[in-house]
Design a protein around this motif. Sequence first.
Motif, PDB file in Angstrom:
ATOM      1  N   MET A  90       0.843  -1.204   0.000  1.00 28.93           N
ATOM      2  CA  MET A  90       0.000   0.000   0.000  1.00 28.93           C
ATOM      3  C   MET A  90       0.876   1.250   0.000  1.00 28.93           C
ATOM      4  O   MET A  90       1.840   1.326   0.749  1.00 28.93           O
ATOM      5  N   LYS A  91       0.539   2.206  -0.864  1.00 34.68           N
ATOM      6  CA  LYS A  91       1.357   3.420  -0.960  1.00 34.68           C
ATOM      7  C   LYS A  91       1.011   4.389   0.176  1.00 34.68           C
ATOM      8  O   LYS A  91      -0.142   4.494   0.587  1.00 34.68           O
ATOM      9  N   ASN A  92       2.041   5.084   0.648  1.00 35.52           N
ATOM     10  CA  ASN A  92       1.825   6.071   1.714  1.00 35.52           C
ATOM     11  C   ASN A  92       1.597   7.458   1.130  1.00 35.52           C
ATOM     12  O   ASN A  92       2.265   7.833   0.167  1.00 35.52           O
ATOM     13  N   VAL A  93       0.680   8.187   1.745  1.00 38.47           N
ATOM     14  CA  VAL A  93       0.422   9.565   1.334  1.00 38.47           C
ATOM     15  C   VAL A  93       0.456  10.446   2.570  1.00 38.47           C
ATOM     16  O   VAL A  93      -0.159  10.107   3.586  1.00 38.47           O
ATOM     17  N   THR A  94       1.206  11.537   2.518  1.00 43.49           N
ATOM     18  CA  THR A  94       1.164  12.501   3.621  1.00 43.49           C
ATOM     19  C   THR A  94       0.597  13.811   3.103  1.00 43.49           C
ATOM     20  O   THR A  94       1.058  14.329   2.091  1.00 43.49           O
ATOM     21  N   MET A  95      -0.414  14.321   3.773  1.00 43.57           N
ATOM     22  CA  MET A  95      -0.956  15.632   3.409  1.00 43.57           C
ATOM     23  C   MET A  95      -0.459  16.640   4.449  1.00 43.57           C
ATOM     24  O   MET A  95      -0.734  16.501   5.636  1.00 43.57           O
ATOM     25  N   ILE A  96       0.275  17.651   3.976  1.00 44.36           N
ATOM     26  CA  ILE A  96       0.799  18.685   4.867  1.00 44.36           C
ATOM     27  C   ILE A  96      -0.220  19.823   4.956  1.00 44.36           C
ATOM     28  O   ILE A  96      -0.698  20.294   3.927  1.00 44.36           O
ATOM     29  N   ARG A 133      -4.174   7.874  15.038  1.00 44.10           N
ATOM     30  CA  ARG A 133      -2.736   7.665  14.827  1.00 44.10           C
ATOM     31  C   ARG A 133      -2.218   8.296  13.548  1.00 44.10           C
ATOM     32  O   ARG A 133      -1.024   8.503  13.399  1.00 44.10           O
ATOM     33  N   SER A 134      -3.113   8.534  12.616  1.00 47.34           N
ATOM     34  CA  SER A 134      -2.643   9.099  11.344  1.00 47.34           C
ATOM     35  C   SER A 134      -2.440  10.609  11.444  1.00 47.34           C
ATOM     36  O   SER A 134      -2.008  11.237  10.493  1.00 47.34           O
ATOM     37  N   VAL A 135      -2.771  11.196  12.604  1.00 46.23           N
ATOM     38  CA  VAL A 135      -2.571  12.643  12.757  1.00 46.23           C
ATOM     39  C   VAL A 135      -1.209  12.926  13.382  1.00 46.23           C
ATOM     40  O   VAL A 135      -0.893  12.446  14.467  1.00 46.23           O
ATOM     41  N   ASP A 150      -6.992   2.393  -0.979  1.00 42.09           N
ATOM     42  CA  ASP A 150      -5.717   1.877  -1.502  1.00 42.09           C
ATOM     43  C   ASP A 150      -4.499   2.621  -0.967  1.00 42.09           C
ATOM     44  O   ASP A 150      -3.370   2.266  -1.281  1.00 42.09           O
ATOM     45  N   TYR A 151      -4.742   3.696  -0.224  1.00 45.28           N
ATOM     46  CA  TYR A 151      -3.605   4.470   0.252  1.00 45.28           C
ATOM     47  C   TYR A 151      -3.628   4.583   1.755  1.00 45.28           C
ATOM     48  O   TYR A 151      -4.687   4.591   2.381  1.00 45.28           O
ATOM     49  N   ASN A 152      -2.426   4.712   2.300  1.00 41.82           N
ATOM     50  CA  ASN A 152      -2.269   4.851   3.736  1.00 41.82           C
ATOM     51  C   ASN A 152      -1.976   6.329   4.033  1.00 41.82           C
ATOM     52  O   ASN A 152      -0.893   6.815   3.720  1.00 41.82           O
ATOM     53  N   PHE A 153      -2.952   7.032   4.583  1.00 45.97           N
ATOM     54  CA  PHE A 153      -2.822   8.484   4.738  1.00 45.97           C
ATOM     55  C   PHE A 153      -2.246   8.919   6.079  1.00 45.97           C
ATOM     56  O   PHE A 153      -2.557   8.328   7.114  1.00 45.97           O
TER      57      PHE A 153
END
Length: 327
Positions: A1-7, A61-63, A33-36
């Motif tokens: 799974m692809k990682n995505v970070t939103m700044i 945890r994703s924050v 499909d993505y790990n945010f």
Amino acid sequence: MKNVTMIVPCFNEAEVLPMFYKEIKRVIADCPDYNFTLLFVNDGSKDKTQDILKYLAERDRSVKYISFSRNFGKEAAMLAGMRNADADYIGIMDADLQHSPDLIPKMLEAVDKEGYDVAGSTRSDRVGEAKFKSALSAAFYKVINRISDVQINDNALDYRIMKRKVVDAIIAMPEKIRFLKGIYSWVGFNVKWFPHENRVRAAGETKWSIRKLAKYAIDGILGYTSSPLRIPLWLGIVSGFASVLLFLYGFIRMCVSSLWPAATYVMLLSAVLFTGAMILCSIGVVGEYVARIYTESKSRPNYIITETNIGMNMFASADETMTDAVE
Ligand code: UDP
Ligand code: MG
């Protein structure tokens, strides 16, 4: 799974953050499909922004959050975000919901499936913007595109998703005075543009004063071209010619007419004033660049972090992977 970070840079956004969080979570839920990761950069907020971020981070945890010791500006906040994001795809968006989270799935598709390096957004209209502000901004981009060697898309928004390699190229640039719109264009890469209609802020008010905008514009122009340094040279050549012609004209008139000497004083005065003004302007232009060299050479950090949960959670996930490995 692809990682995505939103700044998400935040400066006094307590009013809008809960709404933003709800909206973006809704969109993330539609992208299984993505790990945010949501990486909030608290740019020295004076309101409850920090408390809200901590509250969210404790439950989700994703924050992640990074808090600055004072307000260092949006450029610094975006830089801190990019330096601390280690995902495959890294996005930047405003906290005030002016950047529609609904565009995220399409942007991700462009970088993940369609082979683009960057998914950017451009405003399709200027609805709801102050006329004066739009006119100034249009003039600024006209000037910068004309005199500098980078071309900046004047409708581009600060809302984009980039591949890791683009972010690596951006954070490798060592300059301290940063103007991301110029840097984006300088580093290149192929960009897919998404039109995005203007939206009004969901809550709170704009953090950009005219003074902040003027500084932003000057940083942008001086950072991407040294042609203003050439203005004094041209002024000098032109005024040199003009003064020789004036001298010859005065000399000839003096020889043929007795009334002329009185006017000479006026002309002389205006010539002196003109020269003085030009010298001051020229020194001013050079001074601006010298000031920039000074700032760059001091090489101060762009921001100071007082608090973050990034390290904490990184250890937590490292422990997890270790137990995973043991099992
Ligand atoms: N922002 C920031 N530091 C600042 C000014 C703004 O982090 O010094 C953030 C702000 O919280 C918001 C984004 O940058 O998420 C855009 O700011 P704003 O909405 O005030 O600008 P506008 O949309 O009016 O251009
Ligand atoms: Mg805004």
